[in-house]
Design an enzyme around this catalytic site. Structure first.
Site, PDB file in Angstrom:
ATOM      1  N   ASP A 120      -4.950   8.092   0.602  1.00 24.41           N
ATOM      2  CA  ASP A 120      -4.297   6.668   1.317  1.00 24.41           C
ATOM      3  C   ASP A 120      -2.643   7.642   1.201  1.00 24.41           C
ATOM      4  O   ASP A 120      -2.745   8.293   1.253  1.00 24.41           O
ATOM      5  CB  ASP A 120      -4.593   5.878   0.443  1.00 24.41           C
TER       6      ASP A 120
ATOM      7  N   GLU B  49      -5.120   6.870  -4.258  1.00 26.13           N
ATOM      8  CA  GLU B  49      -4.571   7.958  -5.741  1.00 26.13           C
ATOM      9  C   GLU B  49      -3.458   8.025  -6.118  1.00 26.13           C
ATOM     10  O   GLU B  49      -2.658   7.430  -7.288  1.00 26.13           O
ATOM     11  CB  GLU B  49      -4.822   9.489  -5.217  1.00 26.13           C
TER      12      GLU B  49
END
Length: 406
Positions: free
Chosen positions: A79, A174
């Protein structure tokens, strides 16, 4: 595929995560990159590669040396930060960088100036990739993904390279603190691992902030402004009062190194109700807890001043400093530094002014320091990456694997 081409492919996926989402992963578009990486791993001989129900990609490169040496894992996140758009990225290329000012976007007067970003002076003759000033780049952490995949490519092309089992994982979310919520450490089955999620490739990071989050809710009294005298209590004004009572020197823009901070990262409100969201950070746990207590003390003060429960404070622990959990596993850091020095690079360790998936994994029983990617200025349009560093980091990882079986 060259690492530059691989990186550019990965950043073409919009994988921005969303801290307010209740889905897993927080944005379903992250699954598109996960599917792509799973297929790519399988094409490179990682037969058990899979994308699980939580959006985590797992894979094992099987031992070809009768299982000699430790089982080492490598982890990166898919991400990108919610702080800036990660859609329709238009990378710009600076080959053989000459040390001059780099123009990101002339119309917006956005530049990478070595005087403002001194790291650039260390990257002369490197090949760089920047943004065009309208989005972030995604080097955090698609540079890490590309480095790991380039290692997989090398091992596929060189079956003579001896190694034990190597574990691979790519995580979602994350950037919003959920990257390891569903990580299966037992399934991953590594003796230790490295998150490939740092900056300078000479740095091996094993210290990080102790991290807490605070939600401050101000309950005002809304009265028609025409008849508000001695009756209205505007929650927005009280929120400003609350923030002003926190130490001004403990804001991110006034801190560096081991100095902690309180960061007001969002505020939303009206006369009746205002909600402020803070992150609280300090490498020293005692000082971090003192910062948390400041929030409670200010709330108590304002509640007494206004003579009702005008302020509510909720504080949650996000993660702790992994240094304490890694103190008995420092050989992992030493092995990485040996591989770095063997490549002619000075090996250092600096404290992370943030966190990684490796922090929580370390406390889950998987020792996991952080190594660099060659990416800098994360989370915004001034982000850039050194392709030269990315290539050298692949070489470092291969040396680390080679040393593991000697």
């Amino acid at each position: 595929m060259e690492i530059k081409e691989r990186f550019l492919k990965y950043v073409s996926f919009d994988t921005q995560s969303d801290e307010h989402s209740t889905t897993t992963p927080s944005t379903l578009k992250q699954l598109e990159l996960g599917k792509y990486l799973t297929a790519e791993l399988k094409s490179l001989g990682v037969e058990n590669a899979e994308l699980d129900e939580y959006g985590i990609v797992y894979g094992t490169i099987p031992s070809n040396n009768d299982h000699q040496g430790k089982v080492i894992g490598f982890i990166a996140h898919m991400d990108t930060s919610p702080d800036a758009s990660g859609k329709d990225i238009h990378p710009q290329f600076v080959n053989d960088y000459d040390g001059s000012i780099i123009t990101l976007n002339k119309e917006k007067e956005m530049y990478l100036d070595p005087e403002e970003y001194p790291i650039l002076s260390q990257l002369v003759h490197h090949d760089l990739i920047t943004t065009d000033g309208t989005t972030l780049l995604g080097a955090d952490d698609k540079a890490g993904v590309a480095i790991i995949m380039q290692m997989v490519q090398y091992l596929y092309d060189h079956p003579e390279f001896k190694h034990n089992d190597i574990q691979i994982a790519f995580t979602p979310d994350e950037e919003v603190g959920r990257g390891t919520d569903n990580f299966d450490v037992k399934k991953f089955n590594a003796d230790y691992a490295y998150t490939v999620d740092g900056g300078d490739i000479g740095d091996v990071e094993y210290e990080n902030f102790n991290a807490f989050s605070a939600t401050v809710t101000i309950h005002g009294k809304s009265i028609h402004p025409g008849s508000a005298k001695n009756k209205m209590i505007n929650s927005v004004h009280v929120s400003q009062e609350f923030d002003s009572l926190l130490p001004a020197h403990a804001r991110p823009e006034s801190t560096e190194g081991y100095e902690g901070f309180n960061h007001l990262h969002s505020i939303n409100g009206n006369c009746e109700k205002t909600v402020m969201e803070y992150i609280i950070r300090n490498h020293d746990l005692t000082l971090a807890k003192k910062q948390c207590q400041d929030f409670k003390d200010i709330a108590e003060f304002l509640n007494k001043k206004y003579e009702y429960q005008i302020v509510d404070v909720e504080i949650e622990e996000s993660y702790l400093n992994m240094k304490e959990a890694l103190k008995d596993h420092m050989y992992i850091v030493d092995h990485a530094k040996e591989a770095i020095r063997a490549g002619g690079i000075e090996a250092t360790s600096t404290a992370i002014r943030g966190g990684t998936d490796g922090v929580r994994l370390t406390f889950l029983g998987l020792p996991c320091p952080n190594i660099g990617t060659g990416g800098f200025n994360y989370h915004g349009p001034f982000e850039f990456v050194s392709v030269t560093m990315m290539q050298k980091q692949v070489e470092m990882i291969l040396r680390l694997l080679e040393n593991n079986v000697k």
